[in-house]
Design a protein around this motif. Structure first.
Motif, mmCIF file in Angstrom:
data_model
loop_
_atom_site.group_PDB
_atom_site.id
_atom_site.type_symbol
_atom_site.label_atom_id
_atom_site.label_comp_id
_atom_site.label_asym_id
_atom_site.label_seq_id
_atom_site.Cartn_x
_atom_site.Cartn_y
_atom_site.Cartn_z
ATOM 1 N N UNK A 50 -4.425 -15.455 13.671
ATOM 2 C CA UNK A 50 -3.954 -14.378 14.538
ATOM 3 C C UNK A 50 -3.241 -13.345 13.686
ATOM 4 N N UNK A 51 -3.589 -12.073 13.852
ATOM 5 C CA UNK A 51 -2.923 -11.008 13.099
ATOM 6 C C UNK A 51 -1.573 -10.700 13.742
ATOM 7 N N UNK A 52 -0.500 -11.087 13.071
ATOM 8 C CA UNK A 52 0.846 -10.918 13.625
ATOM 9 C C UNK A 52 1.638 -9.869 12.853
ATOM 10 N N UNK A 53 0.959 -8.988 12.109
ATOM 11 C CA UNK A 53 1.657 -8.021 11.265
ATOM 12 C C UNK A 53 2.633 -7.167 12.057
ATOM 13 N N UNK A 54 2.200 -6.647 13.198
ATOM 14 C CA UNK A 54 3.065 -5.751 13.977
ATOM 15 C C UNK A 54 4.303 -6.481 14.484
ATOM 16 N N UNK A 55 4.121 -7.661 15.077
ATOM 17 C CA UNK A 55 5.269 -8.397 15.602
ATOM 18 C C UNK A 55 6.167 -8.921 14.484
ATOM 19 N N UNK A 56 5.589 -9.075 13.278
ATOM 20 C CA UNK A 56 6.384 -9.533 12.139
ATOM 21 C C UNK A 56 7.162 -8.408 11.481
ATOM 22 N N UNK A 57 6.911 -7.160 11.876
ATOM 23 C CA UNK A 57 7.639 -6.024 11.331
ATOM 24 C C UNK A 57 6.924 -5.287 10.222
ATOM 25 N N UNK A 58 5.663 -5.593 9.991
ATOM 26 C CA UNK A 58 4.884 -4.909 8.948
ATOM 27 C C UNK A 58 4.088 -3.782 9.594
ATOM 28 N N UNK A 127 9.566 -15.786 11.638
ATOM 29 C CA UNK A 127 8.286 -15.134 11.865
ATOM 30 C C UNK A 127 8.334 -13.630 11.698
ATOM 31 N N UNK A 128 9.503 -13.089 11.342
ATOM 32 C CA UNK A 128 9.630 -11.644 11.149
ATOM 33 C C UNK A 128 10.135 -11.349 9.741
ATOM 34 N N UNK A 129 9.978 -10.077 9.353
ATOM 35 C CA UNK A 129 10.405 -9.611 8.044
ATOM 36 C C UNK A 129 11.272 -8.364 8.189
ATOM 37 N N UNK A 130 12.184 -8.170 7.245
ATOM 38 C CA UNK A 130 13.024 -6.985 7.197
ATOM 39 C C UNK A 130 12.696 -6.187 5.948
ATOM 40 N N UNK A 131 12.498 -4.880 6.110
ATOM 41 C CA UNK A 131 12.213 -4.000 4.984
ATOM 42 C C UNK A 131 13.497 -3.820 4.168
ATOM 43 N N UNK A 132 13.507 -4.359 2.944
ATOM 44 C CA UNK A 132 14.692 -4.273 2.081
ATOM 45 C C UNK A 132 14.401 -3.400 0.858
ATOM 46 N N UNK A 133 13.421 -2.519 0.995
ATOM 47 C CA UNK A 133 12.996 -1.679 -0.116
ATOM 48 C C UNK A 133 14.141 -0.854 -0.684
ATOM 49 N N UNK A 134 14.913 -0.232 0.184
ATOM 50 C CA UNK A 134 15.969 0.676 -0.263
ATOM 51 C C UNK A 134 16.971 -0.025 -1.176
ATOM 52 N N UNK A 135 17.333 -1.247 -0.809
ATOM 53 C CA UNK A 135 18.291 -1.999 -1.625
ATOM 54 C C UNK A 135 17.648 -2.524 -2.892
ATOM 55 N N UNK A 136 16.357 -2.850 -2.832
ATOM 56 C CA UNK A 136 15.712 -3.579 -3.926
ATOM 57 C C UNK A 136 15.528 -2.763 -5.195
ATOM 58 N N UNK A 137 15.380 -1.451 -5.067
ATOM 59 C CA UNK A 137 15.094 -0.617 -6.227
ATOM 60 C C UNK A 137 13.623 -0.536 -6.568
ATOM 61 N N UNK A 138 12.769 -1.063 -5.698
ATOM 62 C CA UNK A 138 11.324 -1.051 -5.943
ATOM 63 C C UNK A 138 10.612 0.149 -5.332
ATOM 64 N N UNK A 139 11.289 0.933 -4.535
ATOM 65 C CA UNK A 139 10.646 1.948 -3.710
ATOM 66 C C UNK A 139 10.141 3.157 -4.464
ATOM 67 N N UNK A 140 9.159 2.967 -5.302
ATOM 68 C CA UNK A 140 8.581 4.049 -6.081
ATOM 69 C C UNK A 140 7.318 4.576 -5.416
#
Length: 631
Positions: A50-58, A127-140
């Protein structure tokens, strides 16, 4: 002419990957017709995707060129994805790469959105994810093609190397949820090609090629991407597909060589490409790179999938050098002696004989090839006899050879998607968006293609590229993450309805590199003996969950043989199933964690993630350690 007849020739001139005299053209179909489909086995398949990307926060779309057209080949190639446990909490996080809009640098066009950045998502364990890009320093915001994940400095945290069109990037994991770009400090700034042309990095993999306990780095390149030389779509009449103008290439564009960097042990790397015999090989159109011990001699080799040219297999000579042996090993061409458009690879042991096999994806109107390893690194194309010749409709990219139903037999999965958006709706058999493909392993070296039997996600159509496999919800089965062009990714949650058993193995090197990249684990259960490799890249430019997963079927115990990267061998007998084992080199099992069983969810329904393993069982004593042979 068959491959065997080719091998009997006294000399063989390899096709040039980009001579100036070669006519530039678009990828052309091979014209291979699909084999007739046999009668379906009728056996139940207990996996439900089952594609759960949307409900997982992606939900953020991945930018790679502009939707609806691709003027240059770069804009159609897409990128990889990765599962990574960057904070060592026992749960797989997600790394998504990005591209840009090419038009803004060529002609007035749509600016690249500010949201088009490399993204890191933290697993919330529910079952969910949080976008931590801003803190991570990876957001290129870059053209990021391929990714490889491992702990290159042995500090206990996985680092990230990303191959790009432009400057590649090495991100060091600081251990606190942040990453630092150490590319320059590490000595990995590479000069441009002549005429200031940026290099187009694609495949990349960590590899301890000299077995000194430190991870070295291999980088492949696709082609010389120079928009002042390569005509845009519609300019060269030779670049057509079914009479419709499309992008040019790769044929007629200059190919590139690969690079090998040696880890100096002080955070820096040295380019040893020429010394090691890597850059002396003629240029190819190189894509995904895999480092594994294919011939069982205890030293890692490198296999590179190449587009429209011979695939490369660099054999490790045990002295810091490699020799290219793709043709002699049987993996340069298909059984008919033809080159194919190699994209991605799944590495595993489909027939459970203890040797690593290769499944490689290609363009439409051609078969995706399955190479069987004889255990000594000599391969045979068994595509047709395995039943894979029934599917030639779609362009294949990311691939996996994994046991998705835990029945003890690895299956084959690939994601698909067309490269020419302009032909969508105009050429009947070439849709831009297409479904994923799943071949269920029937045993005896045979597969059958499944369609909707594997769940609602198999009905969806996207234009996929990179694919990573991992157990993001820690419930004992394998889920799939997929990069979709111009869309959010797909996250296929796997809900198994059977009581089949499984075993996961997490390796920690001591004298070997800490990530144990290059190790091979062989699990024996019932009458099967399945090999799996600890890889830093596979599929299409992607990185999987590094916890090796074995389906065991009805068997409740297994015996393990761990072939460590430095040549040591450890053996463990009668290990109980349905748990994650952490095995430390020289110490045996140091942790044994059962995963909480979560009931299978109904299609489309939210499913709570499995509970965090509730404690560690008493570890077993040290395993029997067998020292490596010299040489």
């Amino acid at each position: 002419m068959t491959r065997r007849q080719l091998l009997s020739l006294p000399a063989l001139a390899l096709p040039a990957a980009g001579l100036a005299s070669a006519q530039m053209r678009a990828i052309a179909p091979q014209g291979v017709k699909a084999q007739p489909r046999g009668k379906a086995s009728g056996l139940p398949y207990e996996t439900n995707f089952t594609n759960v990307a949307a409900s997982a926060g992606l939900r953020a779309p991945i930018v790679w060129g502009e939707p609806g057209h691709a003027d240059f080949i770069l804009e159609s190639m897409g990128c990889g994805v990765a599962f990574i446990d960057y904070d060592n909490d026992g749960w797989q996080d997600i790394l998504l790469l990005t591209g840009r809009h090419l038009a803004e640098s060529k002609t007035p066009g749509t600016p690249t959105p500010a949201t088009a950045i490399i993204r890191l998502y933290h697993n919330n364990r529910d079952g969910t994810f949080t976008d931590v890009t801003a803190k991570s320093g990876l957001g290129r915001s870059v053209w990021a093609s391929g990714v490889t994940v491992a702990d290159y400095d042995n500090d206990g945290f996985d680092d990230i190397f990303i191959a790009c069109w432009g400057q590649n990037i090495l991100f060091h994991n600081n251990g606190d949820g942040t990453f630092t770009d150490v590319t320059a400090k590490a000595g990995l700034i590479h000069p441009n090609l002549p005429n200031n042309i940026a290099r187009y990095g694609t495949g990349c993999t960590w590899i301890d090629y000299d077995r000194d306990g430190r991870l070295d780095l291999f980088v492949s390149h696709y082609l010389v991407f120079d928009t002042t030389v390569i005509p845009a779509r519609g300019v060269d009449p030779a670049c057509q597909y079914s009479g419709i103008p499309v992008q040019c290439g790769p044929t007629g564009i200059a190919g590139e060589t690969c690079l090998l960097y040696h880890n100096n042990g002080d955070g820096t790397f040295t380019d040893v490409s020429e010394k090691a015999g890597i850059s002396t090989v003629k240029p190819r159109y190189c894509l995904t790179a895999v480092a594994a011990d294919f011939d069982g001699d205890g030293w890692p080799d490198i296999y590179v999938a190449c587009d429209a040219t011979y695939n490369l297999l660099f054999r490790n000579n045990h002295d810091g050098t490699f020799t290219e042996r793709g043709l002699e090993s049987g993996v340069a061409l298909n059984e008919d002696g033809r080159t194919q458009e190699g994209m991605g690879m799944g590495i595993g042991d489909f027939d459970c004989d203890g040797a690593l096999d290769i499944f490689k994806t290609h363009f439409s109107s051609d078969t995706h090839v399955l190479y069987r390893n004889n255990g000594k690194g000599v391969f045979r194309d068994v595509t047709i006899r395995a039943g894979l010749g029934v599917e030639t409709r779609f362009v294949g990219w990311g691939a996996a050879m994994e046991d998705f139903d835990n029945d003890g037999l690895p299956d084959l999965f690939l994601t698909t998607g067309q490269v020419f958006p302009e032909i969508d709706g105009k050429v009947s058999d070439s849709p831009y968006n297409s479904p994923n493909v799943l071949f269920r392993n029937l045993g005896g070296g045979r597969f059958e293609e499944l369609f909707e039997q594997a769940g609602p996600a198999m009905k969806e159509v996207h234009c996929g590229r990179g694919l990573a496999v991992g157990d993001f919800d820690n419930d004992g089965d394998l889920d799939i993450l997929i990069m979709n062009m111009h869309e959010p990714p797909s996250l296929l949650r796997n809900d198994i309805g059977s009581t089949n058993h499984w075993l996961k193995v997490q390796l920690v090197g001591t004298t070997s590199n800490r990530s144990a990249i290059g190790a091979t684990v062989i699990a024996s259960y019932g009458d099967k003996r399945q090999a799996k490799a600890m890889l830093a890249q596979s599929s299409y430019l992607s990185a999987n969950d590094k916890r090796l997963h074995f389906g065991l079927g009805v068997e409740k115990v297994a015996s393990l043989e761990i072939r460590w990267p430095n040549g040591n061998v450890e053996k463990l007998a009668d290990v109980a199933a349905d748990r994650l084992l952490t095995i430390k080199e020289g110490s045996g099992i140091v942790a044994s964690q059962p995963f909480a069983k979560t009931p299978a969810a109904k299609p489309g329904a939210a499913k709570p993630a499995a509970a965090k393993p509730d404690g560690t069982e008493k570890p077993a004593g040290p395993a029997k350690l067998i020292a490596p042979k010299k040489g």
